[in-house]
Design an enzyme around this catalytic site. Structure first.
Site, mmCIF file in Angstrom:
data_model
loop_
_atom_site.group_PDB
_atom_site.id
_atom_site.type_symbol
_atom_site.label_atom_id
_atom_site.label_comp_id
_atom_site.label_asym_id
_atom_site.label_seq_id
_atom_site.Cartn_x
_atom_site.Cartn_y
_atom_site.Cartn_z
ATOM 1 N N LYS A 1 45.474 31.489 19.720
ATOM 2 C CA LYS A 1 45.492 31.805 21.151
ATOM 3 C C LYS A 1 46.129 33.167 21.418
ATOM 4 O O LYS A 1 45.725 33.873 22.355
ATOM 5 C CB LYS A 1 46.211 30.695 21.920
ATOM 6 N N SER B 1 45.635 29.783 26.579
ATOM 7 C CA SER B 1 46.689 28.768 26.650
ATOM 8 C C SER B 1 48.028 29.477 26.819
ATOM 9 O O SER B 1 48.180 30.631 26.384
ATOM 10 C CB SER B 1 46.707 27.930 25.369
ATOM 11 N N ASP C 1 26.883 24.045 17.452
ATOM 12 C CA ASP C 1 28.189 24.092 16.800
ATOM 13 C C ASP C 1 28.607 25.551 16.829
ATOM 14 O O ASP C 1 28.054 26.385 16.095
ATOM 15 C CB ASP C 1 28.079 23.580 15.366
ATOM 16 N N TYR D 1 47.503 27.131 15.798
ATOM 17 C CA TYR D 1 46.919 27.090 17.139
ATOM 18 C C TYR D 1 47.448 28.247 17.992
ATOM 19 O O TYR D 1 46.676 28.964 18.628
ATOM 20 C CB TYR D 1 47.227 25.758 17.816
#
Length: 244
Positions: free
Chosen positions: A165, A147, A62, A161
């Site tokens: 990024k 991304s 993890d 998010y």
């Protein structure tokens, strides 16, 4: 890719989607792959897809847990020696609002999940990998799967998010500067895909999408450059994708 044959690559989030495609493509090119994932048995099953000479080894990890990351990298070093390539691929996407000014607010746990997986894990895995490269006097390569959302905000509810990024964009540039100041031959690449046909896309329909293999091809392209060439940023999008 000849210089990487027989070398070791660690790929995070390797059990499915982009990570699985990268693991298989690297193994097809003759690279030994250590795939980190919470579902390590799915990584082991990827070996059946390999047509090249590289083995794939799954390791339960993890990446949001510092002790798991340290143990996984130590295991890889003990078993295979130097970590020559790191692909920071593990990622979480959860859309929602940062504040409670409207419905759809992200919970504290959701925010921490995105930031811990997308940012903290990337930084900590990079530290372990570069430490291994230094120890073995090898100029390796770190690839961060970023991304296009790390360069512009496609939707308002991409809030956290996109923030994660954008941080990877800054982290990559900061690390490049640090390595340049130290005259290190270790290379760093940020690969920023557009929409990719994975579970993270959430069943999006009627939009152009990349395949996971397209991102894997970009990884091999970046690491295949001569040692004197660093492809620091690579953006790939499906044909006809536009900013929304």
């Amino acid at each position: 890719m000849e210089r990487w044959v027989g070398k070791t690559a660690v790929v995070t989030g390797a059990s499915s989607g982009i990570g699985a495609a990268i693991a298989v493509q690297l193994a097809n090119a003759g690279v030994r792959v250590v795939g980190l994932a919470r579902r390590s048995h799915l990584v082991e099953e990827l070996q059946a897809q390999v047509r090249g000479s590289g083995p794939i080894h799954g390791r339960q990890c993890d990446v949001t847990k510092l002790e798991d990351v340290a143990a996984a990298f130590q295991w890889a070093e003990d078993c295979f020696g130097c970590i020559h390539i790191l692909v920071n691929n593990a990622g979480v996407f959860i859309s929602g609002n940062i504040t409670d000014l409207a419905e759809g607010q992200l919970s504290d746990a959701q925010i921490l999940s995105v930031m811990d997986t997308n940012v903290r894990a990337t930084i900590m895995c990079t530290r372990h990998a570069i430490s291994s490269m230094k120890k073995h006097h090898f100029d390796g390569h770190v690839v961060n799967i970023n991304s296009i959302a790390g360069h512009y905000i496609p939707f308002a509810n991409f809030n956290v998010y996109s923030s994660s990024k954008y941080t990877i964009t800054a982290f990559t540039q900061s690390l490049l500067t640090e390595l340049a100041n130290l005259k290190s031959g270790i290379r760093i690449t940020s690969i920023s895909p557009g929409l990719v046909d994975t579970a993270m896309a959430g069943g999006v329909q009627n939009m152009p999408m990349l395949k996971p293999a397209d991102v894997a091809d970009a990884v091999l392209y970046a690491i295949s450059a001569p040692p004197t060439v660093n492809i620091s940023e690579l953006t790939i999008q499906p044909t006809s994708e536009k900013r929304l």
